[in-house]
Design an enzyme around this catalytic site. Structure first.
Site: not given
Ligand SMILES: Cc1cc2nc3c(=O)[nH]c(=O)nc-3n(C[C@H](O)[C@H](O)[C@H](O)COP(=O)(O)O)c2cc1C
Length: 323
Positions: A50, A77, A136, A273
């Site tokens: 993001s 972020l 956010c 993720g």
């Molecule tokens: C280290 C980290 C950084 C993340 N940064 C963002 C981000 O910048 N923007 C966003 O929309 N979601 C962000 N997320 C959320 C992930 O895109 C995702 O929605 C969330 O981790 C759930 O999926 P997962 O269980 O497969 O990780 C982040 C997650 C993690 C673990």
């Protein structure tokens, strides 16, 4: 039926994906080079980290901790700002060459107005889709609540982003609300072309018992990974029961069976993720192979046939429903 006969292709707002796995935002997508590498590893689409109008530093380390059942993060972020991200998206497209997969540009801001400005800027890079990360805080609001906390504010952001770009807009929702279906209905009524669900859950906290101090410098962080999978599945089920726009299911998927589960509750694609963080970029290849094997065993030859099998008859998110 053999796994090779299974058609894994899917689509989001007319954008074709060769398979339903997508790199979720924020995991590794900081540079064009890394996005291109993820495409080479078999992902159906990639989502950038993001980005905001101006660069952001984020929180001090440690910011990501694996606690076994899942991951807790307080990255804050951090990002290079929209101008740099425009260049990274152009780079990614060039580096992908023949392996070109759809690129989703994720944006966020701390005011409704800035959401529009950053969406307009990022459109210059001509991403295939824009994802508005509304999980956010709104700094203009008295208690700095998340934009995704209330249907009314979530709809205001959606309207602003939609009026700032001609590129289809995905709105990414937070699971930390009493009724995610109401938020989904509000953003769709405001013009959202698709929905991503979910962002991280919580916030949560871990304590180091020796020092009696929080493990994260930021004290609290968002939860992801297998620990939140049932929460994410329930959220996507609720959303697909409420709206008919494409839903990207995200939260805890680590193998082909998890992808099939998410699609069965109505998702058209699945964001990955934490599994990339844990298993590396090859996870996309493993997941799609496992998914094709599972579908062949079940006698299901396409994603369209798999989608929404677990939803009640007539649910808006079930193919063939006229809702
Ligand atoms: C280290 C980290 C950084 C993340 N940064 C963002 C981000 O910048 N923007 C966003 O929309 N979601 C962000 N997320 C959320 C992930 O895109 C995702 O929605 C969330 O981790 C759930 O999926 P997962 O269980 O497969 O990780 C982040 C997650 C993690 C673990």
């Amino acid at each position: 039926m053999s796994p090779e006969e299974v058609d894994l292709s899917t689509a989001i707002c007319g954008v074709h994906l060769r398979n339903p796995t997508m790199l979720a935002s924020g995991i590794v997508g900081l540079s064009g080079e890394v996005l291109a590498r993820v495409a080479r590893c078999g992902a159906g689409a990639v989502v950038t980290k993001s980005c905001s109008l101006k660069p952001r530093v984020g929180h001090p380390n440690p910011v990501v901790v694996d606690y076994g059942a899942g991951v807790i993060n307080a990255v804050g972020l951090s990002n290079p700002g929209v101008e740099a991200m425009v260049a990274e998206i152009r780079d990614a497209r060039e580096l992908m060459g023949e392996e070109r997969v759809p690129i989703v540009a994720s944006v966020f801001a701390h005011s409704i107005y800035d959401f529009g400005t950053v969406a307009r800027y990022i459109s210059e890079a001509e991403p295939d889709l824009i994802e508005a990360n509304i999980s956010c805080p709104n700094v203009e609001e008295e208690f700095g609540q998340l934009f995704s906390s209330t249907p009314y504010v979530a709809a205001q952001v959606t309207r602003r982003v939609k009026s700032s770009t001609n590129i289809p807009v995905i709105v990414k929702l937070s699971p930390n609300v009493p009724n995610i279906a109401e938020v989904a209905k509000a953003v769709v009524a405001a013009g959202a072309d698709a929905i991503s669900a979910v962002n991280t859950a919580g916030p949560g906290m871990l304590l180091d018992v020796e020092s009696a101090r929080p493990v994260l410098t930021n004290r609290v962080g968002g939860l992801s990974g297998p620990a939140i999978r049932p929460l994410a599945v329930r959220c996507v089920y609720d959303i697909a029961n409420a709206v008919s726009v494409p839903v990207i299911g995200i939260g805890g998927q680590s193998d082909g069976r998890d992808v099939a589960e998410m699609i069965s509750v109505g998702a058209v694609a699945v964001g990955v993720g934490t599994a990339v963080y844990r298993r590396g970029m090859e996870v996309f290849r493993h997941m799609t192979t496992e998914l094709a094997e599972l579908m062949a065993r079940l006698g299901i030859d396409s994603i369209e046939r798999l989608r929404g099998r677990g939803l009640p008859a007539g649910a808006p998110g079930r193919p063939g429903s006229d809702a």
